[in-house]
Structure formats: structure tokens, C-alpha cells
Design an enzyme around this catalytic site. Structure first.
Site, PDB file in Angstrom:
ATOM      1  CG  ASP A  93      -0.252   0.075   2.508  1.00 56.12           C
ATOM      2  OD1 ASP A  93       0.966   0.345   2.536  1.00 56.12           O
ATOM      3  OD2 ASP A  93      -0.913  -0.118   3.533  1.00 56.12           O
ATOM      4  CB  SER A  94       0.242   4.668  -0.948  1.00 58.00           C
ATOM      5  OG  SER A  94      -0.860   5.084  -0.155  1.00 58.00           O
ATOM      6  N   GLY A  96      -0.693   5.831   2.891  1.00 59.34           N
ATOM      7  CA  GLY A  96      -1.636   6.926   3.129  1.00 59.34           C
ATOM      8  C   GLY A  96      -2.655   6.590   4.207  1.00 59.34           C
ATOM      9  CD  GLN A 195     -10.312   7.210  -1.786  1.00 56.94           C
ATOM     10  OE1 GLN A 195     -11.448   7.164  -1.313  1.00 56.94           O
ATOM     11  NE2 GLN A 195      -9.267   6.548  -1.265  1.00 56.94           N
ATOM     12  CG  ASP A 272      -5.828  -5.402   1.895  1.00 55.93           C
ATOM     13  OD1 ASP A 272      -6.495  -4.693   1.107  1.00 55.93           O
ATOM     14  OD2 ASP A 272      -5.469  -4.993   3.017  1.00 55.93           O
ATOM     15  CB  CYS A 311     -10.433 -26.703   8.087  1.00 58.79           C
ATOM     16  SG  CYS A 311      -8.964 -25.683   7.858  1.00 58.79           S
ATOM     17  CB  CYS A 313      -5.538 -25.263   8.499  1.00 59.65           C
ATOM     18  SG  CYS A 313      -6.194 -25.352  10.185  1.00 59.65           S
ATOM     19  CB  CYS A 316      -8.415 -28.337  11.194  1.00 59.63           C
ATOM     20  SG  CYS A 316      -9.368 -26.845  11.605  1.00 59.63           S
ATOM     21  CG  HIS A 342      -8.922 -22.408  11.226  1.00 59.56           C
ATOM     22  ND1 HIS A 342      -9.320 -23.538  10.555  1.00 59.56           N
ATOM     23  CD2 HIS A 342     -10.002 -21.595  11.240  1.00 59.56           C
ATOM     24  CE1 HIS A 342     -10.582 -23.420  10.200  1.00 59.56           C
ATOM     25  NE2 HIS A 342     -11.025 -22.248  10.602  1.00 59.56           N
TER      26      HIS A 342
END
Lengths: 381, 381
Positions: A93-94, A96, A195, A272, A311, A313, A316, A342
Site C-alpha cells: 500500500d502507499s 496513506g 475515491q 486484503d 478444514c 489446515c 485442524c 486456520h
């Protein structure tokens, strides 16, 4: 211009899209969820964990990395990839957003955003140009322009002036991008950020200003910042319809499983959010049965019952709810890691499933099936 | 009596010994260092980490596990081994040390030790018998008697009365052991604890009282609790000389690499300590080059330099000092885990080396070589 084409659209199901990002550190099937590695580390995890989770792309935070370890270390290390032992694609990201949410005494002017570090009070100025320079040091595959992210409840006049400023900054960032060279031997893309708050005509104005130029992809900013849910959905849908079909769309900072799946239906490709990792550290876990509070005493005697039977993972596969509940109850550090493993795996599988469903033409049914347990009033378990 | 014979002595080099513990959950080469898994978890690590570190035996804390998750959960889970997904041997302490160091309003009487939980103020009584019952629920391979561990600076009269009480408790624990049955399908050994402070004749008195009976092994308690280092060495040497040769000797709560290697030279076989794990979480790391402060700015640009070039741990194989320093500097949770992985691996390799040196008849040279970097005034790096 470097990296003008980084996206292949592969399938559509309604407005939902399946595609592929073609980046210097690898190909990324979309829709994609990027776990957040704020300070060159996805909190609690190591580089092997990231690989075993089958994470396809990470997000790094320019603000934090600029302050610590700083650009000298980032340049010297060869960039974020070697520094954190992560060989896959990274978007940065920037900074900001953090300037406006973490920085003290911030001052916004045409030149850029002035702020004091939340760590030591030192003064700094982020400009569209300096932020490209920071991201050159980081060596991310995709850089973001510096923008202003106004609060969700700002008035129309503020939102209007703000989007105009962010659009001017986008062009300055673009020039800095064109006129600078990568430091770490691979090209880097740059995304502008749409924006305009919750106002349709302002969002259209922002897109008009930005899309006068060709970009590798486009981000949608200023959502999930306190506005009403219907506003968020409407603006996402508007951008989904009106952004160029052949460019990836990145909805910044979103979100819950529900927000992500519904935004995919509206045409978003990239996401994200700190939610799965932050919630995991507090014991709120996302499962195929809905949200689970891992601290709850109801799991105390749940021997041989994994957190999520669907799951695969590490958590789990190796631990039962009784043990996991104990670790969260006594606040063991390992609980935070096991929960993070998880939650991220759940998110990644959710995206894999979304992609498969779009390609198979059954995305609406997939979305309903995944979200049903999240729409009951109380957690199932 | 179950498990009267659990030790094979294989080699001696001076008073140093190499041997083998034969326990229900596996054989353990000695000398052995047992990492501390206080609350059914070695802090920051998971069950795979424990295996990959090649840990041979763990220590669990009865006091903590009795309070949380409690005996109902421990019995229901099948004991500590399945509960924490650890298949190797476990030794549990009696909880006595924690009653005296953590418990509030503790009251010592012939019957046992009364205390209030440090968590919620609830009242509890540990007796020699109840502590065997707790360890039956935990299902450890080796249980410890309840003892009183007086402070290192207590006077001779107190130390004398205390050792007599602990010896009476040892015999009560022994009867409870003989009269109870394992709950989880495997036999459990019981060790008495030699007390007597820094007074040779009191230590001899304690051994005389305890060794009137045959035990699977013997622990040396009440050291590393504030007494002067020469006193600790002298008492360890005394016990090393006078304890039965064919029984394993466990020096409780020790210690630094220096204390451990020197105690091995005096005839000790088993060790546990929170030092490597606790220090790791604070960034103090043990290496073949001596102690390293991982937070130090001197590592900021140490790219491609592992923490310890002689180490094969996950951390040293994957990360450089620059990254590790950054993680500790910004206080990432993952730093605590990476540090723990390293420190434990260092300790385990130190013990492997000690065993090999004893078998090769060169233990004194090994000890000197390992400790040389720890005896310089300042950390090497």
C-alpha cells in the site's frame, strides 16, 4: 511503460470474474485474498507457514516498513522479498491510510501528507513521489499511489475535493513511476485508487480522471471505512460495472467472508484485510460452520473434534477443540499462531472455491452455501 | 513396584555420565535437557516444532495444569500426551515450587501446602497424595514428590526442619504411588527430591532418609534458588558423588549453558529450565559464539548472516540477523517463536555434544570449548 498488462480474464459468471495476475514473482489466480504482512511478517507466522498455507500473494505496509526497519535496510536487503524470505508476489500500500489512521498531527497539503511518527513523534512528509520511492525500495510487484482516504461519513464537498486531490496525486505518482527504475531487478506495477465516498457521481468523476490513462490495474479505496453496508455494496457494484473489464480490480481493506464473497459477485478480483489474522489472535475463528469463539467453555471437553471438520489446515489436522480452547483460555502465544493458520487457510480455500464456482458457472449457489452459516443469529458452535 | 529400573548407565568420563532413560513413551539418551511446557505447550511452539527440534523429553507443570484446564479435562483427554499431541516422554513436577513462588497466602502444615490460586484466589490444598493423583491424571512418565523448596538464604534450622518434612512427604507420596494405578494405560515412575539447602550434612541427612528406599531416580532440589554459585557447585558435587550410581539424577530448574555443562561434569543426568525459552522471548539468544542480544542495532544490516553459523535450527537456516533483529525490534510475535526454536535447538545440541564427548572420554575439553565464548566479558556479537 512497464507492466501495463498484468491480468488475464479467464471466466465470468454474472459480474463475478476468474482470472490470473501475471507478476514478476509468479502468477496469481483470482479472485485472490492477500494476507497482511504489515511489518515484513504475517503476524505469528514464519516463511514456511506462508508456503504451506498456499498463500499466493501478500500485502506489505509502506508506512510501517518506512519507519522500521527503514529504507536503508530495505534497500540493503534486496527488498521485501528476500528480507522476509517470501518468494511470491507482494502488493504494497502507499502508507496513506496509516498516515491518516496512525500518524499524529497529520497535515494535508497539495504537496503531500505531513505527519509525526506514532512511534517517536519524528516528522515526515509523504508525497506521491516519495511513496513511489519507498515502494521501489520495498520492491513490491504492485505499488499503490498515495491517496487521501476520507472518513466514511464525510460530506459531499469534502469527498469531492478529496478525490480531485487524490487524482492529481495519482498522476504525479504515475510520473514518478515512469521516471524511476526498479532497484531490485524486476518491474513493478502501479495502481491508482478510485475515491469519491458514497456518491455515485463522485465515484464516476474519480474514474473519469484516472482512466484517462492506461494503468495495470485499479484499486477501489474509501470503502469499509464506516459507511453503511448498502452504500458500500452500491459503490462496489458501480465500480464493478464501469471499470475496464481487462484490468484487475482491487477492493482495499475488505473484509469479512460475507463482504468478500458479495464483492466478488460485483466484479472485484483482489482483496486484503487484517480481519482473519487479527480476529485469530483474539480467538474468533472462521469455519465452514460459521464463526467460532475458541475461548468458549463449551469446547472444554471437545476431544478429538477438530475446530472445522471441513478444514485441512495444520491446526485442524493436529489439534482438537479442547486443546485449542485451553490454549486460548490461558492465553498461550501458540494459540494466536494456530488460530492464524486456520483463519488464513479458511480464507484461501474460500477464494479457491469462489474461483472454481465462477469457472463452473455456479457462483451464486456457492456464495449462498458458504454464507448460510454466517447468517444465523448466533454462532453455530 | 512399577518402574523401579528406568536407567542404563552407558559411559563415564570422570564423574560425568552418559546413559539412557527407558520410559513408557520412549528411550531418552542422557544427559538430557527437558524444555518446559508449563501449560501443555512449550511457549510459542506447536507439536511439529517439538518433533523437528528433536526434543527427547518434556517437562509439564502440575500446578498450572491442575488449575487450568483442570483434572477433569486432563483425565478426559487421556492425559497430557494426547492432549498436547506429544508422543515422547514427559516429566511432571509436583507443583510445590509454584505453590511457594506463585500461590497467595500459602500455609505449610504437616498435611500439605495450602494456597490460594494466583488466578482467582480460590483455596486449594496440595498434599503428597493429591499431587500423585494430579500426576496420575496428567499421565507423565516420571512424577515428582511434593516437597518444600525453601529459599536459598534460609537458615540451617529452617533447612533442617524443611528437609525432614519433605522426606516424610516423600514416603507418603511413595505410598500413594504404590497404592494407586495409572489412569492412561502406562506405568509412571516417581522421584523423591533431595533437599537440605547449602549444608553438606543436611544434604547427607536428606539422602539418608530418602535412600532407605529404592526409587527409579532421584532429584536434587533447592538449588539455583538464590544461593551462591560455589555453594551450588559443592552441593551438586556432593550429591553427584553420593547418590546411587545406577539411578538417574535430575537437577531441578538448572539452568544456564555453563551451569548445565558443569553440573554434568559433577554427575547430573537430567535438567530442565525456562531459561532458553524465556530468554528467547526477550531476544537473548544462546549461540556457539556466546550470548547474542537479537535486538541490538548492530545486526540491522547483517544480511545473509545467520544468527549462529554453527546452528541447524529452522531460524538459522531461513533467516538472517537483519531480519531477526527487525522482528525483535518491532516486537513481532513471530520473533519469540523463532528465538525459541533457536535457543532450544542450541540447548539440545549442547546435550548431544556432551553425551558424545563423555562417550569419547573428552568431556572436559568439550566443556571448555563450549563455554569459552560465554566467559568473555562482553557478548561477542
Amino acid at each position: 511503460m512497464e507492466l501495463a498488462r498484468i491480468f488475464q480474464l479467464e471466466a465470468r459468471d454474472g459480474d463475478a470474474r476468474a482470472g490470473r495476475l501475471l507478476l514478476p514473482h509468479g502468477e496469481v489466480p483470482t479472485p485472490v485474498f492477500m494476507p497482511v504482512g504489515t511489518r515484513a511478517s504475517v503476524k505469528t507466522l514464519d516463511c514456511r507457514d506462508l508456503r504451506e498455507l498456499e498463500i499466493t500473494m501478500l500485502l506489505g505496509n509502506s508506512y510501517h516498513l518506512y519507519l522500521r526497519p527503514g529504507l536503508e535496510v530495505m534497500r540493503g536487503s534486496g527488498g521485501l522479498h528476500p528480507f522476509m524470505r517470501w518468494e511470491g508476489p507482494i502488493l504494497t500500500d502507499s502508507g496513506g491510510f496509516q498516515v491518516f489512521s496512525l500518524g499524529d498531527l497529520r497535515k494535508l497539503k497539495e504537496e503531500g501528507a505531513e505527519f509525526r511518527s506514532h512511534l517517536d513523534g519524528s516528522r515526515h512528509l509523504f508525497t506521491p513521489e516519495s511513496v513511489v520511492e519507498i515502494q521501489r525500495a520495498l520492491g513490491s510487484d504492485i505499488m499503490m499511489q498515495l491517496d487521501e482516504c476520507p472518513p466514511g461519513d464525510c460530506d459531499e464537498a469534502y469527498a469531492s475535493a478529496s478525490l480531485e486531490l487524490s487524482a492529481r496525486w495519482a498522476l504525479r505518482a504515475r510520473r514518478a513511476w515512469e521516471e524511476s527504475r526498479p532497484l531490485h531487478g524486476h518491474p513493478q506495477a502501479l495502481f491508482p485508487i478510485v475515491q469519491g465516498g458514497v456518491h455515485d457521481h463522485l465515484r464516476r468523476r474519480s474514474m473519469e480522471l484516472l482512466l484517462a490513462h492506461d494503468w495495470p490495474g485499479v484499486a477501489i479505496g474509501g470503502l469499509s471505512v464506516g459507511e453503511a453496508k448498502p452504500d458500500m455494496r452500491r459503490i462496489t457494484a458501480l465500480c464493478g460495472r464501469e471499470l475496464p473489464v481487462d484490468k484487475p480490480r482491487y477492493l482495499m481493506g475488505v473484509g469479512t467472508p460475507e463482504d468478500i464473497l458479495e464483492s466478488i459477485a460485483l466484479g472485484v478480483d483482489m482483496f486484503d484485510c487484517v480481519l482473519p489474522t487479527r480476529n485469530a489472535r483474539k480467538g474468533t475463528l472462521f469455519t465452514s460452520l460459521g464463526r467460532v469463539n475458541a475461548r468458549s467453555a463449551r469446547h472444554a471437553m471437545a476431544f478429538d473434534q477438530p475446530l472445522d471438520p471441513a478444514c485441512d489446515c495444520f491446526t485442524c489436522r493436529h489439534y482438537d477443540r479442547a486443546h485449542l480452547r485451553h490454549l486460548f483460555h490461558v492465553e498461550e502465544i501458540s494459540a494466536m499462531r494456530l488460530g492464524t493458520l486456520h483463519n488464513l487457510r479458511y480464507y484461501l480455500k474460500l477464494m479457491e472455491g469462489a474461483r472454481a464456482a465462477i469457472r463452473a458457472g455456479c457462483y451464486p449457489a456457492y456464495l449462498q452455501a458458504c454464507l448460510a452459516p454466517y447468517r444465523t443469529a448466533a454462532p453455530v458452535v
